[in-house]
Design an enzyme around this catalytic site. Structure first.
Site, PDB file in Angstrom:
ATOM      1  CE1 TYR A 106      -3.757   2.393   0.455  1.00 47.84           C
ATOM      2  CE2 TYR A 106      -2.224   3.522   1.906  1.00 47.84           C
ATOM      3  CZ  TYR A 106      -3.386   3.522   1.163  1.00 47.84           C
ATOM      4  OH  TYR A 106      -4.161   4.646   1.113  1.00 47.84           O
ATOM      5  CD1 TRP A 108      -1.478   7.515  -0.978  1.00 43.31           C
ATOM      6  CD2 TRP A 108      -1.430   9.455  -2.112  1.00 43.31           C
ATOM      7  NE1 TRP A 108      -2.687   8.133  -0.820  1.00 43.31           N
ATOM      8  CE2 TRP A 108      -2.691   9.321  -1.491  1.00 43.31           C
ATOM      9  CE3 TRP A 108      -1.164  10.586  -2.868  1.00 43.31           C
ATOM     10  CZ2 TRP A 108      -3.686  10.284  -1.628  1.00 43.31           C
ATOM     11  CZ3 TRP A 108      -2.151  11.545  -2.984  1.00 43.31           C
ATOM     12  CH2 TRP A 108      -3.399  11.392  -2.379  1.00 43.31           C
TER      13      TRP A 108
HETATM   14  N1  LIG Z   1      -0.885   8.954  12.126  1.00 44.00           N
HETATM   15  C1  LIG Z   1      -1.405   8.939  10.896  1.00 44.00           C
HETATM   16  N2  LIG Z   1      -1.143   7.914  10.060  1.00 44.00           N
HETATM   17  C2  LIG Z   1      -1.662   7.895   8.806  1.00 44.00           C
HETATM   18  C3  LIG Z   1      -2.508   8.944   8.366  1.00 44.00           C
HETATM   19  C4  LIG Z   1      -2.775  10.014   9.266  1.00 44.00           C
HETATM   20  O1  LIG Z   1      -3.510  10.965   8.949  1.00 44.00           O
HETATM   21  N3  LIG Z   1      -2.203   9.984  10.515  1.00 44.00           N
HETATM   22  N4  LIG Z   1      -3.045   8.898   7.091  1.00 44.00           N
HETATM   23  C5  LIG Z   1      -3.180   7.569   6.470  1.00 44.00           C
HETATM   24  C6  LIG Z   1      -3.488   7.699   5.040  1.00 44.00           C
HETATM   25  S1  LIG Z   1      -5.027   8.345   4.664  1.00 44.00           S
HETATM   26  C7  LIG Z   1      -2.672   7.276   4.054  1.00 44.00           C
HETATM   27  S2  LIG Z   1      -3.213   7.319   2.427  1.00 44.00           S
HETATM   28  C8  LIG Z   1      -1.344   6.701   4.352  1.00 44.00           C
HETATM   29  C9  LIG Z   1      -0.242   7.137   3.386  1.00 44.00           C
HETATM   30  O2  LIG Z   1       0.829   6.278   3.484  1.00 44.00           O
HETATM   31  P1  LIG Z   1       1.836   6.040   2.260  1.00 44.00           P
HETATM   32  O3  LIG Z   1       1.128   6.240   0.974  1.00 44.00           O
HETATM   33  O4  LIG Z   1       2.511   4.741   2.481  1.00 44.00           O
HETATM   34  O5  LIG Z   1       2.854   7.230   2.505  1.00 44.00           O
HETATM   35  P2  LIG Z   1       3.910   7.913   1.526  1.00 44.00           P
HETATM   36  O6  LIG Z   1       4.846   8.655   2.383  1.00 44.00           O
HETATM   37  O7  LIG Z   1       3.185   8.684   0.470  1.00 44.00           O
HETATM   38  O8  LIG Z   1       4.652   6.667   0.891  1.00 44.00           O
HETATM   39  C10 LIG Z   1       5.066   6.623  -0.421  1.00 44.00           C
HETATM   40  C11 LIG Z   1       6.478   6.075  -0.477  1.00 44.00           C
HETATM   41  O9  LIG Z   1       6.798   5.817  -1.831  1.00 44.00           O
HETATM   42  C12 LIG Z   1       8.112   6.326  -2.111  1.00 44.00           C
HETATM   43  N5  LIG Z   1       8.126   6.614  -3.555  1.00 44.00           N
HETATM   44  C13 LIG Z   1       7.649   7.701  -4.205  1.00 44.00           C
HETATM   45  N6  LIG Z   1       7.805   7.575  -5.521  1.00 44.00           N
HETATM   46  C14 LIG Z   1       8.391   6.366  -5.729  1.00 44.00           C
HETATM   47  C15 LIG Z   1       8.817   5.654  -6.895  1.00 44.00           C
HETATM   48  O10 LIG Z   1       8.655   6.095  -8.029  1.00 44.00           O
HETATM   49  N7  LIG Z   1       9.364   4.415  -6.704  1.00 44.00           N
HETATM   50  C16 LIG Z   1       9.543   3.880  -5.474  1.00 44.00           C
HETATM   51  N8  LIG Z   1      10.083   2.672  -5.393  1.00 44.00           N
HETATM   52  N9  LIG Z   1       9.166   4.544  -4.354  1.00 44.00           N
HETATM   53  C17 LIG Z   1       8.596   5.751  -4.481  1.00 44.00           C
HETATM   54  C18 LIG Z   1       8.260   7.522  -1.208  1.00 44.00           C
HETATM   55  O11 LIG Z   1       9.625   7.792  -0.980  1.00 44.00           O
HETATM   56  C19 LIG Z   1       7.520   7.054   0.052  1.00 44.00           C
HETATM   57  O12 LIG Z   1       8.371   6.365   0.934  1.00 44.00           O
HETATM   58  O13 LIG Z   1      -0.953   7.056   5.687  1.00 44.00           O
HETATM   59  C20 LIG Z   1      -1.944   6.702   6.657  1.00 44.00           C
HETATM   60  N10 LIG Z   1      -1.387   6.856   7.991  1.00 44.00           N
HETATM   61  N1  LIG Z   2      -0.923  18.400   2.777  1.00 41.73           N
HETATM   62  C1  LIG Z   2      -1.417  17.145   2.700  1.00 41.73           C
HETATM   63  N2  LIG Z   2      -2.631  16.930   2.147  1.00 41.73           N
HETATM   64  C2  LIG Z   2      -3.135  15.657   2.103  1.00 41.73           C
HETATM   65  C3  LIG Z   2      -2.404  14.542   2.594  1.00 41.73           C
HETATM   66  C4  LIG Z   2      -1.112  14.817   3.172  1.00 41.73           C
HETATM   67  O1  LIG Z   2      -0.403  13.907   3.621  1.00 41.73           O
HETATM   68  N3  LIG Z   2      -0.649  16.112   3.201  1.00 41.73           N
HETATM   69  N4  LIG Z   2      -2.920  13.283   2.517  1.00 41.73           N
HETATM   70  C5  LIG Z   2      -4.019  13.029   1.568  1.00 41.73           C
HETATM   71  C6  LIG Z   2      -4.726  11.791   1.902  1.00 41.73           C
HETATM   72  S1  LIG Z   2      -3.987  10.314   1.532  1.00 41.73           S
HETATM   73  C7  LIG Z   2      -5.962  11.761   2.454  1.00 41.73           C
HETATM   74  S2  LIG Z   2      -6.738  10.272   2.736  1.00 41.73           S
HETATM   75  C8  LIG Z   2      -6.672  12.999   2.798  1.00 41.73           C
HETATM   76  C9  LIG Z   2      -7.309  12.872   4.182  1.00 41.73           C
HETATM   77  O2  LIG Z   2      -8.074  13.955   4.485  1.00 41.73           O
HETATM   78  P1  LIG Z   2      -8.679  14.138   5.951  1.00 41.73           P
HETATM   79  O3  LIG Z   2      -9.336  12.908   6.402  1.00 41.73           O
HETATM   80  O4  LIG Z   2      -9.477  15.391   5.894  1.00 41.73           O
HETATM   81  O5  LIG Z   2      -7.327  14.318   6.795  1.00 41.73           O
HETATM   82  P2  LIG Z   2      -6.909  14.712   8.296  1.00 41.73           P
HETATM   83  O6  LIG Z   2      -6.016  15.880   8.182  1.00 41.73           O
HETATM   84  O7  LIG Z   2      -6.375  13.494   8.935  1.00 41.73           O
HETATM   85  O8  LIG Z   2      -8.247  15.077   9.037  1.00 41.73           O
HETATM   86  C10 LIG Z   2      -8.900  16.321   8.937  1.00 41.73           C
HETATM   87  C11 LIG Z   2      -9.147  16.877  10.318  1.00 41.73           C
HETATM   88  O9  LIG Z   2     -10.040  16.038  11.047  1.00 41.73           O
HETATM   89  C12 LIG Z   2      -9.883  16.370  12.426  1.00 41.73           C
HETATM   90  N5  LIG Z   2     -10.259  15.215  13.235  1.00 41.73           N
HETATM   91  C13 LIG Z   2      -9.488  14.171  13.605  1.00 41.73           C
HETATM   92  N6  LIG Z   2     -10.202  13.295  14.337  1.00 41.73           N
HETATM   93  C14 LIG Z   2     -11.455  13.802  14.428  1.00 41.73           C
HETATM   94  C15 LIG Z   2     -12.663  13.361  15.040  1.00 41.73           C
HETATM   95  O10 LIG Z   2     -12.749  12.308  15.641  1.00 41.73           O
HETATM   96  N7  LIG Z   2     -13.764  14.163  14.908  1.00 41.73           N
HETATM   97  C16 LIG Z   2     -13.736  15.331  14.241  1.00 41.73           C
HETATM   98  N8  LIG Z   2     -14.864  16.025  14.137  1.00 41.73           N
HETATM   99  N9  LIG Z   2     -12.604  15.787  13.661  1.00 41.73           N
HETATM  100  C17 LIG Z   2     -11.491  15.024  13.741  1.00 41.73           C
HETATM  101  C18 LIG Z   2      -8.429  16.759  12.613  1.00 41.73           C
HETATM  102  O11 LIG Z   2      -8.362  17.957  13.389  1.00 41.73           O
HETATM  103  C19 LIG Z   2      -7.916  16.923  11.188  1.00 41.73           C
HETATM  104  O12 LIG Z   2      -7.190  18.115  11.010  1.00 41.73           O
HETATM  105  O13 LIG Z   2      -5.774  14.105   2.781  1.00 41.73           O
HETATM  106  C20 LIG Z   2      -5.025  14.175   1.573  1.00 41.73           C
HETATM  107  N10 LIG Z   2      -4.363  15.470   1.550  1.00 41.73           N
HETATM  108 MO   LIG Z   3      -5.179   8.576   2.315  1.00 39.99          MO
END
Ligand SMILES: Nc1nc2c(c(=O)[nH]1)N[C@H]1C(S)=C(S)[C@@H](COP(=O)(O)OP(=O)(O)OC[C@H]3O[C@@H](n4cnc5c(=O)[nH]c(N)nc54)[C@H](O)[C@@H]3O)O[C@H]1N2
Ligand SMILES: Nc1nc2c(c(=O)[nH]1)N[C@H]1C(S)=C(S)[C@@H](COP(=O)(O)OP(=O)(O)OC[C@H]3O[C@@H](n4cnc5c(=O)[nH]c(N)nc54)[C@H](O)[C@@H]3O)O[C@H]1N2
Ligand SMILES: [Mo]
Length: 651
Positions: A106, A108
């Site tokens: 998994y 991005w």
């Molecule tokens: N505490 C906490 N944990 C979270 C979240 C949160 O809000 N809070 N959000 C969750 C969510 S919604 C998501 S989607 C996940 C995201 O989690 P990930 O999608 O696993 O996070 P990324 O850091 O985008 O990981 C992408 C990796 O791919 C590598 N990469 C980029 N391009 C290439 C390439 O071309 N080739 C290769 N081989 N590698 C490459 C980058 O260096 C990076 O290490 O995290 C989740 N975990």
């Molecule tokens: N800059 C930036 N943008 C991103 C990403 C990133 O890594 N960086 N990740 C992307 C990805 S993979 C995803 S999935 C989306 C996710 O998008 P979101 O799900 O919107 O991401 P978060 O920032 O985790 O959450 C939004 C807000 O929800 C609030 N929150 C947390 N827990 C609770 C709760 O229990 N109740 C309520 N009411 N509020 C709560 C937090 O204050 C947080 O700032 O964002 C995308 N956009």
């Molecule tokens: Mo995500």
């Protein structure tokens, strides 16, 4: 030009080195995240050669006993690295079968249709017999599985959000659970041509839309929007929604005509609201105890929502928590009671500002991607069960009405994702991670993921190869032109897998005899054909490359979520068993899950601030980072406000 999940840029180079990224001229609000690549491309954390963990090299495959993440690495030549990886893939396949390879991988990766790292890995593993895979995303797994039973579909419901231009003109009250954090609107998976999220919001606020921010963080709504702020206990949104629902019912504010025409199961839900099934009335006083929000405020909010055009926005973050199945369902029930679904500016939206694309009214370009082939292996896990998979082979799990079993994993292959960023409880993950015989990772920098591998193959970045970026969520198609040679001995994932496939006898199946350029031609042709079917005329590949980008500027109707269903509930029936919104789902009830009985249901979270005497009185919000995408470019310098080339979307 290049494209990233956080925007499109013009790349400046000097003597073969990248010196700056400049925001795309069509983007009024470029993200500063892009600049981060400049100082890390050839920086000290770049992986410049194949590397093997010393313990693995000396003792061979097996439980790492704490060595993964602790040992030092030894540089090896490419031929040696290829021999080690193919030898290990063969050993595991022959002795245990392909299901012993975990290829869920998994993550991005980077933007770009061809070099999408996960697709490359899956295509490669499929060419040699398959792998144990994963289902759903970290973003909103619980909703992906639940919402189809409630509204008939998930992705079209998320992407079909009512657009900001409609909200601006028609919405009176915008109630945002989890806010509408503009920091997240910097991003769309697959690429962003123009950032429109922030302006959409500002225009709506300027036109008098009143915003209520229900979130632990005030900054989840822009200051300029002057929102009312309710910092309920994190994880208690369902209780608040039930308290609102109960108030609407008690004060006879529920739209019974909408409920009977467009929904099923309200009666069953009502039994629960009124406490007929469990003896607990879900009143606003009850909700006050669970949320910390005064009952009188809950009453006022419910009345406000009923008396004017109200949009309920629910953040994806609400689903990434204990009982994440419930919040979207509960919000759908309340929106149904308000009876404004399908009207301009009313109803519900899932994840405003979770990405730039949510709430935009443009049309994407339907694109082609690299075909992944067929996976003959049937074993899978729900994506966030990776630790359980490694620790508990042979154990059963329940998922979406079926019972599955964790296979025994001997080899983990991860490309383009970082579980040491994305997984919960990293201490437990690190323990589980010691168990497999071998962990293979392609990375371009020494992040936690690379450091926890046995064999690390150095991957080229998006600036070191050619690609095409397109996303069905974005109107731009961008040619990502190679700007520099791969640093050190790094190679593209495609080249690495081609070499491995050569040794394993599957090169023809994997490459189909094509190089990068030939694949890009194929992908572009297919994209052009698909776009053509939707009436979008793309130029020939040569012209596209020369210009560097294409915009689908077809005029788009303002989007109104569920308008067709409202206008014609039979002709445009939802894809639920009843064709209507299912406030009670017979199917889900049939699964027999105690914590998910088939209607929006409150479970006390395992840990939360509403507990009577919490062991820990603090609640950590670990939301998405404002100045990064996940862990990517985490080690870059912060060139933000000071950079004249780039705007300042994140503040
Ligand atoms: N505490 C906490 N944990 C979270 C979240 C949160 O809000 N809070 N959000 C969750 C969510 S919604 C998501 S989607 C996940 C995201 O989690 P990930 O999608 O696993 O996070 P990324 O850091 O985008 O990981 C992408 C990796 O791919 C590598 N990469 C980029 N391009 C290439 C390439 O071309 N080739 C290769 N081989 N590698 C490459 C980058 O260096 C990076 O290490 O995290 C989740 N975990
Ligand atoms: N800059 C930036 N943008 C991103 C990403 C990133 O890594 N960086 N990740 C992307 C990805 S993979 C995803 S999935 C989306 C996710 O998008 P979101 O799900 O919107 O991401 P978060 O920032 O985790 O959450 C939004 C807000 O929800 C609030 N929150 C947390 N827990 C609770 C709760 O229990 N109740 C309520 N009411 N509020 C709560 C937090 O204050 C947080 O700032 O964002 C995308 N956009
Ligand atoms: Mo995500």
């Amino acid at each position: 030009m290049t494209s990233t999940h956080w925007g499109t840029y013009r790349v400046h180079t000097k003597d073969g080195s990248v010196t700056a990224l400049e925001g795309f001229e069509r983007d009024e609000d470029p993200s500063p995240i892009g600049q981060g690549i400049v100082d890390v491309l050839d920086g000290p954390l770049r992986i410049k050669a194949p590397m093997v963990r010393r313990g693995w090299l000396e003792s061979g495959p097996g439980n790492a006993e704490g060595g993964r993440g602790a040992d030092e690495f030894v540089e090896v030549s490419w031929p040696r690295a290829i021999a080690l990886v193919t030898g290990e893939l063969n050993r595991v396949r022959d002795r245990y079968g392909n299901q012993a390879i975990y290829g869920g991988s998994y993550g991005w990766s980077s933007a770009g249709r061809f070099h999408h790292a996960q697709s490359q890995l899956k295509r490669f593993l499929n060419s040699i017999g398959g792998y144990t895979y994963s289902l759903n995303t970290y973003s909103y797994a619980a909703a992906e599985v639940t919402l189809p039973y409630v509204l008939g579909d998930f992705y079209s419901m998320v992407n079909g959000a009512t657009s900001w231009d409609v909200i601006k003109d028609h919405t009176d009250l915008f109630v945002a659970f989890g806010g509408a954090p503009v920091k997240n609107g910097q991003v769309t998976n697959g690429g962003v041509g123009r950032h429109v999220q922030k302006q959409g919001m500002l225009d709506a606020a300027a036109n008098g839309v009143k915003v209520v921010n229900v979130s632990p963080l005030r900054s989840d709504v822009l200051d300029e929007m002057d929102a009312d702020w309710f910092a309920i206990y994190p994880g208690s949104d369902v209780a608040l929604l039930l308290g609102i629902a109960h108030t609407l019912q008690e004060e006879k504010l529920a739209d019974t005509e909408f409920l009977s025409t467009y929904t099923v199961g309200y009666d069953r839900f009502l039994q629960y609201l009124l406490g007929k099934t469990d003896g607990i009335v879900k009143s606003r006083e009850w909700a006050e105890g669970k949320t910390g929000m005064p009952a009188s405020r809950i009453r006022d909010l419910a009345r406000d929502m009923a008396r004017q055009r109200t949009m309920i926005s629910v953040s994806w973050s609400l689903t990434r928590q204990d009982s994440g199945e419930q919040p979207f369902w509960a919000a759908t029930a309340v929106a149904s009671m308000l009876g404004q679904m399908g009207l301009p500016g009313g109803g519900i939206g899932f994840g405003y500002s979770a990405m730039n694309a949510i709430g935009a009214n443009y049309q994407g370009v339907p694109g082609a991607s690299l075909p992944q082939g067929k996976n003959p292996i049937k074993s899978f896990i729900p994506v966030a069960r990776v630790t359980d998979l490694l620790l508990q082979p042979g154990e059963q799990f329940e998922y979406n009405g079926v019972t599955g079993m964790y296979p025994e994993i001997k080899l983990v292959y991860w490309v383009g994702g970082n579980p040491f960023h994305h997984h919960q409880d990293l201490v437990r993950l690190r323990r589980a991670w010691q168990k497999p015989d071998t962990v293979i990772v392609h990375e371009w920098c020494w992040n936690a993921q690379a450091k926890h591998a046995d064999i690390v193959l150095p991957a080229a970045t998006f600036l070191e190869r050619n690609d095409i970026a397109s996303s069905s969520r974005d109107p731009f198609l961008v040619y990502m032109q190679k700007a520099a040679e791969p640093v050190g001995l790094s190679m593209t994932d495609y080249e690495i897998f081609s070499e491995l496939a050569q040794e394993l006898g599957s090169r023809e199946v994997f490459t189909e005899g094509r190089n990068e350029e030939q694949w890009l031609n194929i992908i572009y042709d297919e994209t052009r054909q698909k776009a053509g079917e939707s009436g979008i005329e793309l130029p020939g590949f040569k012209d596209f490359k020369a210009k560097g980008w294409f915009e689908n500027s077809m005029p788009n109707e303002p989007k109104i979520f569920l308008k067709n269903f409202r206008d014609d509930p039979k002709g445009s029936a939802l894809r639920t068993p009843s064709g209507k919104i299912e406030i009670f789902s017979e199917v889900v009830a049939g699964f027999g899950y105690e914590e998910c009985p088939g209607f929006p249901y409150w479970n006390d979270p395992k840990e939360w601030l509403g507990q009577e005497s919490p062991e820990y009185p603090l609640h950590l919000i670990s939301n998405q980072p404002k100045t990064k995408l996940h862990s990517q470019l985490d080690h870059c310098q912060r060139r933000f406000k000071s950079d004249p080339l780039i705007g300042n979307i994140a503040g």
